[in-house]
Design a protein around this motif. Structure first.
Motif, mmCIF file in Angstrom:
data_model
loop_
_atom_site.group_PDB
_atom_site.id
_atom_site.type_symbol
_atom_site.label_atom_id
_atom_site.label_comp_id
_atom_site.label_asym_id
_atom_site.label_seq_id
_atom_site.Cartn_x
_atom_site.Cartn_y
_atom_site.Cartn_z
ATOM 1 N N MET A 87 73.099 34.455 11.477
ATOM 2 C CA MET A 87 73.392 35.275 10.295
ATOM 3 C C MET A 87 72.259 35.163 9.275
ATOM 4 N N LEU A 88 71.747 33.954 9.087
ATOM 5 C CA LEU A 88 70.630 33.769 8.164
ATOM 6 C C LEU A 88 69.365 34.429 8.713
ATOM 7 N N ALA A 89 69.163 34.368 10.029
ATOM 8 C CA ALA A 89 68.000 35.014 10.647
ATOM 9 C C ALA A 89 68.003 36.515 10.359
ATOM 10 N N MET A 90 69.175 37.100 10.280
ATOM 11 C CA MET A 90 69.259 38.533 9.980
ATOM 12 C C MET A 90 69.023 38.805 8.491
ATOM 13 N N GLY A 91 69.415 37.865 7.651
ATOM 14 C CA GLY A 91 69.143 37.971 6.216
ATOM 15 C C GLY A 91 69.224 39.377 5.669
ATOM 16 N N ILE A 105 66.487 36.863 20.072
ATOM 17 C CA ILE A 105 65.454 36.186 20.864
ATOM 18 C C ILE A 105 64.692 35.168 20.009
ATOM 19 N N LEU A 106 64.240 35.594 18.825
ATOM 20 C CA LEU A 106 63.491 34.674 17.956
ATOM 21 C C LEU A 106 64.333 33.459 17.578
ATOM 22 N N PHE A 107 65.579 33.707 17.176
ATOM 23 C CA PHE A 107 66.428 32.587 16.770
ATOM 24 C C PHE A 107 66.656 31.620 17.925
ATOM 25 N N ARG A 108 66.930 32.151 19.121
ATOM 26 C CA ARG A 108 67.154 31.260 20.269
ATOM 27 C C ARG A 108 65.907 30.437 20.571
ATOM 28 N N ILE A 109 64.737 31.038 20.443
ATOM 29 C CA ILE A 109 63.487 30.303 20.683
ATOM 30 C C ILE A 109 63.356 29.159 19.684
ATOM 31 N N PHE A 110 63.515 29.460 18.398
ATOM 32 C CA PHE A 110 63.344 28.419 17.385
ATOM 33 C C PHE A 110 64.451 27.374 17.430
ATOM 34 N N ASP A 111 65.664 27.798 17.780
ATOM 35 C CA ASP A 111 66.764 26.846 17.873
ATOM 36 C C ASP A 111 66.598 25.930 19.081
ATOM 37 N N PRO A 117 59.263 22.121 11.127
ATOM 38 C CA PRO A 117 60.022 20.944 10.698
ATOM 39 C C PRO A 117 61.475 20.937 11.184
ATOM 40 N N ILE A 118 61.848 21.916 12.028
ATOM 41 C CA ILE A 118 63.246 22.008 12.489
ATOM 42 C C ILE A 118 63.643 20.736 13.229
ATOM 43 N N ALA A 145 66.241 27.066 11.468
ATOM 44 C CA ALA A 145 65.758 27.918 12.563
ATOM 45 C C ALA A 145 65.981 29.392 12.218
ATOM 46 N N GLY A 146 67.101 29.697 11.596
ATOM 47 C CA GLY A 146 67.376 31.071 11.166
ATOM 48 C C GLY A 146 66.400 31.537 10.101
ATOM 49 N N LEU A 147 66.108 30.671 9.163
ATOM 50 C CA LEU A 147 65.167 31.013 8.090
ATOM 51 C C LEU A 147 63.766 31.247 8.657
ATOM 52 N N VAL A 148 63.338 30.394 9.565
ATOM 53 C CA VAL A 148 62.022 30.553 10.199
ATOM 54 C C VAL A 148 61.996 31.857 11.007
ATOM 55 N N SER A 149 63.061 32.157 11.738
ATOM 56 C CA SER A 149 63.141 33.403 12.511
ATOM 57 C C SER A 149 63.025 34.612 11.596
#
Length: 166
Positions: A87-91, A105-111, A117-118, A145-149
């Motif tokens: 939800m945060l990744a969508m912002g 895809i981006l969120f799953r990669i970063f998560d 620093p995640i 991870a959501g914020l970075v995505s």
């Protein structure tokens, strides 16, 4: 009343049971996040923000209770953090099919990869005993991870504006 509480804790912490998926429960939890954002595609940003805050409050409580009940500090069955992270990744991004998919895809990669620093925040949360700080740590690395995505998408969209077109 105890059964109702147990049901609510399980339902919320596992994002409607998606955390019980035998393979890739985090991905299943993220799919729940995609579904929620899709259902809210016509809502204002402020209304989605209020929903996110309500899910955060309920998710934090459920994560704390689940961790106490199963005596596991970061059970893989807890996936409400993936819902919140997505939800945060969508912002503030447009809630179109293309953006939903790219952010998935981006969120799953970063998560999954947890680049700095995640990873450091993930490890920070795991150093505490089961309790309020530990439960916040379970959620916080996914929020990060959501914020970075979200930030990566904004950079990509700057150079490839076609990403935000319907």
């Amino acid at each position: 009343m105890k059964k109702l509480k147990g049901f609510l804790v399980t339902f919320i912490a596992t994002a409607g049971g998606s955390g019980f998926t035998p393979k890739a429960p985090g991905t299943a939890g993220t799919v729940v996040g995609v579904f929620i954002i899709y259902l809210c595609r016509d809502w204002s940003f402020l209304n989605v923000l209020y929903l996110g805050l309500a899910i955060f409050a309920a998710g934090y409580w459920a994560t704390l209770e689940w961790s106490k009940n199963v005596q596991q500090p970061d059970s893989q069955k807890i996936v409400i953090d993936e819902v919140l992270g997505y939800m945060l990744a969508m912002g503030t991004l447009p809630r179109t099919g293309t953006v939903l998919l790219i952010q998935f895809i981006l969120f799953r990669i970063f998560d999954a990869l947890k680049p700095p620093p995640i990873r450091q925040f993930d490890q920070w949360g795991k150093q505490f005993p089961i309790g309020p700080i530990q439960s916040f740590g379970v959620i916080f690395d996914d929020l990060l991870a959501g914020l970075v995505s979200w930030g990566v998408f904004l950079v990509l969209a700057h150079f490839l504006p076609i990403l935000t077109q319907s």
